[in-house]
Design a protein around this motif. Sequence first.
Motif, PDB file in Angstrom:
ATOM      1  N   MET A   5      -7.173  -0.992  94.792  1.00  0.00           N
ATOM      2  CA  MET A   5      -6.851   0.038  95.574  1.00  0.00           C
ATOM      3  C   MET A   5      -7.835   0.303  96.781  1.00  0.00           C
ATOM      4  O   MET A   5      -7.493   0.374  97.939  1.00  0.00           O
TER       5      MET A   5
ATOM      6  N   LEU B 133      -7.257  -2.535  99.479  1.00  0.00           N
ATOM      7  CA  LEU B 133      -6.231  -2.249 100.176  1.00  0.00           C
ATOM      8  C   LEU B 133      -6.272  -1.235 101.394  1.00  0.00           C
ATOM      9  O   LEU B 133      -5.992  -1.161 102.332  1.00  0.00           O
ATOM     10  N   ILE B 134      -7.179  -0.246 100.920  1.00  0.00           N
ATOM     11  CA  ILE B 134      -7.606   1.013 101.830  1.00  0.00           C
ATOM     12  C   ILE B 134      -8.421   0.520 102.861  1.00  0.00           C
ATOM     13  O   ILE B 134      -8.165   0.757 104.041  1.00  0.00           O
TER      14      ILE B 134
ATOM     15  N   GLU C 274      -6.636  -1.500 105.596  1.00  0.00           N
ATOM     16  CA  GLU C 274      -5.699  -0.556 106.446  1.00  0.00           C
ATOM     17  C   GLU C 274      -6.655   0.165 107.442  1.00  0.00           C
ATOM     18  O   GLU C 274      -6.206   0.509 108.575  1.00  0.00           O
TER      19      GLU C 274
ATOM     20  N   LYS D 127      -4.051  -8.905 106.717  1.00  0.00           N
ATOM     21  CA  LYS D 127      -2.997  -8.317 106.219  1.00  0.00           C
ATOM     22  C   LYS D 127      -1.520  -8.977 106.661  1.00  0.00           C
ATOM     23  O   LYS D 127      -0.562  -9.063 105.934  1.00  0.00           O
TER      24      LYS D 127
ATOM     25  N   TYR E 105       3.502  -6.509 101.636  1.00  0.00           N
ATOM     26  CA  TYR E 105       2.503  -7.242 101.739  1.00  0.00           C
ATOM     27  C   TYR E 105       1.839  -7.293 100.365  1.00  0.00           C
ATOM     28  O   TYR E 105       1.267  -6.265  99.860  1.00  0.00           O
TER      29      TYR E 105
ATOM     30  N   SER F 278       0.352  -4.144  96.230  1.00  0.00           N
ATOM     31  CA  SER F 278       1.442  -4.222  97.304  1.00  0.00           C
ATOM     32  C   SER F 278       1.160  -3.265  98.485  1.00  0.00           C
ATOM     33  O   SER F 278       0.527  -2.018  97.971  1.00  0.00           O
ATOM     34  N   ILE F 279       1.463  -3.255  99.566  1.00  0.00           N
ATOM     35  CA  ILE F 279       1.454  -2.431 100.519  1.00  0.00           C
ATOM     36  C   ILE F 279       2.752  -2.580 101.062  1.00  0.00           C
ATOM     37  O   ILE F 279       3.523  -3.601 101.317  1.00  0.00           O
TER      38      ILE F 279
ATOM     39  N   GLU G 139       6.091  -0.962 103.429  1.00  0.00           N
ATOM     40  CA  GLU G 139       6.508  -0.183 104.672  1.00  0.00           C
ATOM     41  C   GLU G 139       7.837  -0.325 104.578  1.00  0.00           C
ATOM     42  O   GLU G 139       8.817  -1.489 104.953  1.00  0.00           O
TER      43      GLU G 139
ATOM     44  N   TYR H  13       3.273   3.086 101.799  1.00  0.00           N
ATOM     45  CA  TYR H  13       2.446   3.571 100.514  1.00  0.00           C
ATOM     46  C   TYR H  13       1.881   2.116  99.714  1.00  0.00           C
ATOM     47  O   TYR H  13       2.407   0.986  99.988  1.00  0.00           O
ATOM     48  N   LEU H  14       0.810   2.329  99.212  1.00  0.00           N
ATOM     49  CA  LEU H  14      -0.127   1.311  98.379  1.00  0.00           C
ATOM     50  C   LEU H  14       0.044   1.455  96.947  1.00  0.00           C
ATOM     51  O   LEU H  14      -0.140   2.432  96.347  1.00  0.00           O
TER      52      LEU H  14
ATOM     53  N   CYS I 278      -1.231  -0.423  93.127  1.00  0.00           N
ATOM     54  CA  CYS I 278      -1.774  -1.322  92.536  1.00  0.00           C
ATOM     55  C   CYS I 278      -1.582  -1.181  90.758  1.00  0.00           C
ATOM     56  O   CYS I 278      -1.749  -0.282  90.392  1.00  0.00           O
TER      57      CYS I 278
END
Length: 421
Positions: free
Chosen positions: A302, A305-306, A309, A323, A347, A379-380, A382, A389-390, A392
């Motif tokens: 996580m 992923l952050i 972003e 990304k 993603y 996953s991301i 949209e 949302y993200l 894991c």
Amino acid sequence: MTTSLRVFLTILIALFATAEQSVYPIDGYEETGINRLLRLQRIVNGEIDAPKPPPGAQKSITDIRLHLTDARGDSLSGLPEPDPQLQKSVRDIFPTLDESYSITLLDITPGRTIKYAQLKEKRGYQPGSVGKLAVLAALFNELDTVFPNSFAKKQELLRTKKVMAGSWGGYDEHEIPVYDPETGTFENRRVKESDVFSLYEWTDHMLSVSNNGAASVVWRESILMRVYGKEYPQLTEEEANRYFKTTPKKELSKIAMAIVNEPLREIGIGNEEWRLGRLFTSGASQIIPPSGGSIGTPLGLMKFLIAIEKGEFVDEKSSLEMKRLMYMTDRRIRYAASPALTDAAVYFKSGSLYKCQQEEGFKCGKYMGNVYNYMNSVSIVEQPDGRVYLVCLMSNVLKKNSASDHFTLASRIDKLIKSNS
């Protein structure tokens, strides 16, 4: 209506039609030279009779953006405390599932308060192919040593630098899509030692179809970038092979592990939260010995992923390109295959690793290990309604292919994000 006006309107209508058909594969081919994307372009345009990508995979490259490069991202110097309502909703999903399931979930939908939930977030798993995201980060980190002041030159290098697989790319059952734009021939096949692709294509093979050989090749090239720096673009195959033959294996291992793990430490991912210790093919591991073992946790993933972003990998342009390379335009599997995500941009990276031993009454199958049976999804998501949302998700459910559970969980998680608005 005059003839000139009629011609103008016809051209205008045609331009609008082209814009509406413009999807990420079309934009992506022009910028990257990845032949797989050109084939998808021709499928979308009706030139090739084959299934089209799902609606969520037809996002324009100009529409892909980072969501946390502003003050909202600044508020995420660390993960927030779990939101009570979202935390309860997440806990309610898992009681009937295997106890090994672990998850981190972050809702970053624009216009909403950021909300976070977690379950067994520090539990360690073998990351499997999810580890290829660390190789992606290493690649862009090392590209910055070659061209520190020009993203355009980095892209040009990715597009024009051709490298051969050699023994690094062999012994992998994951097939790659090979398309010849001139002849139109297409096949899915295993990597051959004689295969030559651009760095962009090797990276795409590593992510879109999770090819292990491609991951080892990208890792190898990242090592060479670290060693040769600005001289890397002119490096020949013979010089590269000589380096790996003449450098002590202990030194090679130290450099290789530093390259993939240092970028993770720089963004605050701890050694026990995520690390890689082995290249992805046996051929590569014979050249560079494993060291330190591999581990992943939902918490570490996580944070990764952050960081994407927030634009924290090298810079915003590099993070955005990472990304884009994670954007699913190939066949969606496991978590990403959920019907709830058909219209969503996803993603994604999935990873699995299993091992079997003899056991009375048990027959081993693919992804059904009885010693260990890791399956991980990152996953991301949209959604067209604006939700972002993200997720894991990691598991180790013995003797069972958990793909269907991941598939079902994706639908339930998407629903709870909608209901927790």
